[in-house]
Write a protein that holds these residues in place. Structure first.
Motif, PDB file in Angstrom:
ATOM      1  N   ARG A 134       2.424   1.833  -3.318  1.00 43.70           N
ATOM      2  CA  ARG A 134       1.383   2.415  -4.334  1.00 43.70           C
ATOM      3  C   ARG A 134       1.049   4.035  -4.106  1.00 43.70           C
ATOM      4  NH1 ARG A 134      -4.353  -1.221  -4.241  1.00 43.70           N
ATOM      5  NH2 ARG A 134      -5.026   0.481  -5.619  1.00 43.70           N
ATOM      6  N   SER A 135       1.156   4.272  -2.567  1.00 47.16           N
ATOM      7  CA  SER A 135       0.996   5.571  -2.335  1.00 47.16           C
ATOM      8  C   SER A 135       2.061   6.604  -2.708  1.00 47.16           C
ATOM      9  CB  SER A 135       0.755   5.806  -0.931  1.00 47.16           C
ATOM     10  OG  SER A 135      -0.408   5.367  -0.433  1.00 47.16           O
ATOM     11  N   ALA A 194      -0.158   7.572   3.561  1.00 46.27           N
ATOM     12  CA  ALA A 194      -0.753   8.313   2.690  1.00 46.27           C
ATOM     13  C   ALA A 194      -1.051   9.759   2.941  1.00 46.27           C
ATOM     14  CB  ALA A 194      -2.059   7.501   2.176  1.00 46.27           C
ATOM     15  N   PHE A 237       0.371  13.009   0.766  1.00 39.77           N
ATOM     16  CA  PHE A 237      -0.683  13.892   0.061  1.00 39.77           C
ATOM     17  C   PHE A 237      -0.849  14.848   0.589  1.00 39.77           C
ATOM     18  CE2 PHE A 237      -1.091  10.007  -1.990  1.00 39.77           C
ATOM     19  CZ  PHE A 237      -1.394  10.752  -3.549  1.00 39.77           C
ATOM     20  N   GLN A 270       0.293  -3.464  -6.662  1.00 37.76           N
ATOM     21  CA  GLN A 270      -0.650  -3.482  -8.109  1.00 37.76           C
ATOM     22  C   GLN A 270       0.154  -2.718  -9.180  1.00 37.76           C
ATOM     23  OE1 GLN A 270      -4.230  -3.633  -8.726  1.00 37.76           O
ATOM     24  NE2 GLN A 270      -4.148  -5.093  -7.304  1.00 37.76           N
ATOM     25  N   ALA A 298       4.062   5.983  -5.469  1.00 37.29           N
ATOM     26  CA  ALA A 298       4.002   6.221  -6.804  1.00 37.29           C
ATOM     27  C   ALA A 298       2.762   7.107  -7.307  1.00 37.29           C
ATOM     28  CB  ALA A 298       3.768   4.844  -7.521  1.00 37.29           C
ATOM     29  N   ALA A 299       1.780   7.112  -6.390  1.00 34.05           N
ATOM     30  CA  ALA A 299       0.846   7.942  -6.912  1.00 34.05           C
ATOM     31  C   ALA A 299       1.244   9.385  -6.401  1.00 34.05           C
ATOM     32  CB  ALA A 299      -0.666   7.516  -6.170  1.00 34.05           C
ATOM     33  N   ALA A 300       1.805   9.505  -5.258  1.00 36.81           N
ATOM     34  CA  ALA A 300       2.191  10.874  -4.581  1.00 36.81           C
ATOM     35  C   ALA A 300       3.312  11.357  -5.693  1.00 36.81           C
ATOM     36  CB  ALA A 300       2.396  10.745  -3.171  1.00 36.81           C
ATOM     37  N   GLY A 301       4.074  10.723  -6.493  1.00 42.21           N
ATOM     38  CA  GLY A 301       5.266  10.987  -7.046  1.00 42.21           C
ATOM     39  C   GLY A 301       6.609  10.929  -6.284  1.00 42.21           C
ATOM     40  N   SER A 361       0.784  -1.034  -0.164  1.00 43.96           N
ATOM     41  CA  SER A 361       0.057   0.037  -0.028  1.00 43.96           C
ATOM     42  C   SER A 361       0.671   1.209  -0.203  1.00 43.96           C
ATOM     43  CB  SER A 361      -1.062  -0.161   1.130  1.00 43.96           C
ATOM     44  OG  SER A 361      -1.527   1.246   1.461  1.00 43.96           O
TER      45      SER A 361
END
Lengths: 261, 261
Positions: free
Chosen positions: A131-132, A246, A250, A160, A134-137, A128
């Motif tokens: 993933r966070s 996360a 973020f 994922q 990768a999503a947050a840069g 998790s």
């Protein structure tokens, strides 16, 4: 393209050993199960050692697209039932890639936004957080020795595909690393910490998140430029570490975006 | 206080059946494993049906404190080795409570900040979201029929006691509930959604978080007053649902705090 019809086939026996996990890790290999992870790996530009397909299902849409994207020499087609012995998920999708686990060299210095995982044990939490990231840069992640192995089947599933947009370093001495950082080290902790929302978060930092029960190692906390806590209800338990990560990443992204406007 | 020395003891046999999970659920009972969950239950004001202790360890500090807080009539002390048959975690702590599962009646209307879980299947995710709810100040959670059972051992472990600061409704028809909300329904989704950070989040809302693979049910999305997405790197996968829930709930808390200042 190889066609495997028997459990006694040497390649099949080797694939089964790899599916056990520990053997794969020793060999520097990882298993990707299912369409999504295999797609993510190909998009990243990887070529698998072996691309193993359930022969029965290999004509269906998604498997066929994967098959067409992989060199025939590394394809192995399994006769009915054999692929089940390789997949750890019940609803297997009929495809498993065997890949060389990336083992990037440690950078001499770290000057980018990055994340350090200090003995995080639950594979779901590690996946998790990846993933966070990768999503947050965030692009680079350092894992301490007792953190769940990033290329294990469980972490890969939970991640994922995030693994392939990150540079992941395993078995890192985080305290030694902290001396080689050109960005401030930020630790999340409950005691003696600044409210995350009152802090001016630097746009580039090294975030350290700690063990589920014990939190961030005290020596790493002392090395931190800033100790942060997430404001929450007084009587409540702390957040799960992946949820806390996360919120932190973020919030940093929110502040950076606001500053950029 | 009962002392159990044999696996053939009727109470022990019943405890073992309860430890299987499905039987406990049918009986309206739940098992709390370990010191922390049992403490949280007592702090909440609960009295267990059975408080089962490993007799060998029951004199040690934390177990002794628990023992002293529980009426003798509901205590059962197990002779060496027997408690292992009840605990699902390897490093069991020698204490298991059997409790009546709370089954609060559904409110006729819902006018407070609350969370709806739509078919969230991973017990770790459900537990993590319950923890985030408790920490963010959410007091009421509605679970759809196909969401992981909140009082299962895995969700309890992952929730770390958050269950006892929440009112948890199971098996809820979320679409029917959405017609009984006196607060706006907020859905997180990737398409056709407003950036979370650009939205003025109401201080009280009903947040719905959806299935790990499929997201929020389309009918619930249509019923939502606001569809929200978390700004992230363009190519990245979406966040894990528990991570996304934490980001949303703490962004709402941040905005409420700013408005209150």
């Amino acid at each position: 393209m190889k066609r495997i019809a028997s459990r006694d086939n040497p390649l099949y026996k080797e694939l089964r050993r790899l599916a056990q996990g520990a053997h794969a890790r020793r060999q520097g290999l990882a298993l990707l199960e299912g369409v999504h992870l295999c797609q993510a790996y190909l998009q990243w530009g990887g070529t698998p050692r072996h691309a193993v397909f359930d022969a029965v299902r290999s004509e269906s849409g998604e498997l066929r697209a994967l098959r067409d994207a992989v060199p025939p020499a590394c394809q192995a087609w399994l006769e009915p039932g054999l692929v089940d012995g390789l997949e750890t998920v019940r609803s297997g999708q009929g495809v498993v890639f065997v890949i060389d686990t990336p083992a990037p060299p440690l950078p001499a210095r770290a000057d980018e936004n990055c994340v350090l995982l200090d003995r995080i044990q639950d594979p779901g939490n590690v996946g998790s957080i990846l993933r966070s990231c990768a999503a947050a840069g965030v692009r680079r992640v350092f894992l301490s020795a007792d953190t769940a192995y990033a290329w294990s089947t469980k972490v890969l599933r939970s991640g994922q595909g995030a693994h392939f947009s990150l540079t992941i370093h395993e078995d890192v001495d985080l305290l030694a690393l902290s001396a080689r950082l050109d960005v401030p080290l930020l630790a999340t902790t409950l005691d003696d910490a600044v409210d995350l929302l009152r802090a001016d978060l630097p746009p580039r930092a090294a975030w350290v998140f700690g063990n589920e029960g014990q939190g961030v190692d005290p020596a790493l906390q002392r090395a931190a430029a800033l100790r942060l806590r997430i404001d929450q209800e007084p009587a409540a338990e702390s957040l799960n570490v992946a949820a806390a990560a996360a919120v932190c990443l973020f919030e940093q992204r929110r502040q950076a975006r606001r500053a950029g406007q």
